[in-house]
Write an enzyme that holds these catalytic residues in place. Structure first.
Site, PDB file in Angstrom:
ATOM      1  N   ASP A  49       6.806  -0.580  -0.447  1.00  0.00           N
ATOM      2  CA  ASP A  49       7.078  -0.822  -1.746  1.00  0.00           C
ATOM      3  C   ASP A  49       8.302  -0.197  -2.019  1.00  0.00           C
ATOM      4  O   ASP A  49       8.888  -0.688  -3.004  1.00  0.00           O
ATOM      5  CB  ASP A  49       5.767  -1.189  -2.088  1.00  0.00           C
ATOM      6  CG  ASP A  49       5.080  -2.468  -2.434  1.00  0.00           C
ATOM      7  OD1 ASP A  49       5.518  -3.360  -2.118  1.00  0.00           O
ATOM      8  OD2 ASP A  49       3.620  -3.006  -1.985  1.00  0.00           O
ATOM      9  N   THR A 134       1.871  -8.869   1.390  1.00  0.00           N
ATOM     10  CA  THR A 134       1.120  -7.460   2.113  1.00  0.00           C
ATOM     11  C   THR A 134       0.596  -7.651   2.965  1.00  0.00           C
ATOM     12  O   THR A 134       1.060  -7.222   3.987  1.00  0.00           O
ATOM     13  CB  THR A 134       0.391  -6.712   0.859  1.00  0.00           C
ATOM     14  OG1 THR A 134       0.506  -6.835  -0.205  1.00  0.00           O
ATOM     15  CG2 THR A 134      -0.257  -5.521   1.185  1.00  0.00           C
TER      16      THR A 134
END
EC number: 3.1.3.7
Length: 332
Positions: A49, A134
């Protein structure tokens, strides 16, 4: 304020997402193992991220003359308290950006994506989800780098980097970038050949009983149950394609799927970065994206789609059948 040429912005944004995709594949290869999966270790996606956010913002700042505000998911505060993660992010960032940043420079760069509104004074702004999906990322399955340029609070450019998505249905080759620019159509670019863009279109499926739905791997709230109720009402027989992230929008835009519905709870409000890029890509491929009340998505209310209820995305030909079945399946 002079405005950058959209063709240049498109080119720079594609390059930024391409770099991010390659970095993601490297991060997965180096940091995700059977052990991290078994332990449900979130650190690889945390590294991903922050690395992706820094890479994309850096490329936009270096490549464009105008600096537009950026709304992204991450800021530097949490990262600064995790020194082991921060050192990995810095290493991956410097490797793929060809920079020699130190921690303070990385923090400043990440916080460029911390424009926590008010954007009313800005005609154009970016929204970025560094790694959308995710769970898919941690499984080495589907996830997306999702970047959108907004103008007057509507998406006009969307880039979806899908490093693990097959380049066509049934293909063993993986890695695609999808791009949609307002009034210029949508295209797919293979990560293996960035010089060639292939125009994409939604399917021409008009028979509701033959519709192919796409939905997330993991159901949240009543999502899968509602989707099944709606598809049963349409007479659909095919099993839904299960895929994480905004890759679902890419599947509709490319014609691999015909419909994507998302409603987990009646009071749940979607984040803008989870939909802006996919939205414009589907529309420019000939599809349509609204909410469950047939309202346009409203990106003007902050980080969430406060005025909308869920997401209805289709090839347009099936929209009437979809909404007939929605009315039979749920009350608002």
């Amino acid at each position: 304020m002079s405005l950058c040429n959209l063709a240049k912005i498109r080119s720079v944004a594609i390059k930024a997402v391409e770099k991010a995709c390659i970095a993601c594949l490297d991060i997965q290869k180096q940091l995700i193992s059977e052990d991290t999966i078994n332990k449900k270790d979130q650190s690889p996606v945390t590294v991903g991220d922050y690395t992706v956010q820094a890479l994309v913002i850096n490329e936009l700042l270096k490549g464009l003359d105008e600096e537009y505000p950026i709304i992204a998911e991450e800021d530097s505060k949490t990262l600064s308290s995790q020194k082991d993660v921060e050192s990995k992010v810095l290493s991956f960032f410097n490797r793929y950006s060809n920079e020699s940043f130190v921690e303070s420079q990385l923090s400043s760069l990440l916080d460029k994506g911390n424009k926590k509104k008010d954007l009313n004074s800005s005609n154009r702004w970016w929204t970025l989800d560094p790694i959308d999906g995710t769970l898919g990322f941690l499984r080495k399955d589907q996830y997306a780098v999702a970047l959108a340029l907004m103008e007057d609070n509507k998406p006009i450019l969307g880039i979806l980097g899908c490093p693990n998505l097959p380049v066509s249905k049934g293909s063993t080759e993986k890695g695609c970038i999808f791009v949609g620019l307002k009034n210029k159509g949508s295209f797919m670019i293979k990560l293996s050949n960035l010089d060639q863009e292939e125009p994409i279109k939604v399917s021409n499926q008009s028979d509701p009983t033959k519709a192919i739905f796409t939905e997330s791997f993991v159901s949240r709230g009543f999502g899968h149950e509602l989707n099944q109720k709606i598809s049963n009402s349409m007479g659909v027989t095919a099993e839904p394609l299960k895929i994480d992230s905004q890759c679902k929008y890419a599947m509709v835009a490319r014609g691999d799927s015909d419909c994507y519905l998302r409603l987990t709870q009646l009071d749940y409000k979607e984040c803008i970065w989870d939909h802006a890029a996919g939205h414009i890509i589907v529309e420019e491929a000939g599809g349509i994206v609204t909410d469950f009340k047939k309202q346009q998505l409203d990106y003007s209310k902050g980080f969430k789609l406060e005025n909308n209820v869920g997401i209805v995305c289709s090839n347009k030909l099936l929209n009437d059948s979809l909404f007939d079945s929605i009315k039979k399946s749920i009350q608002f």
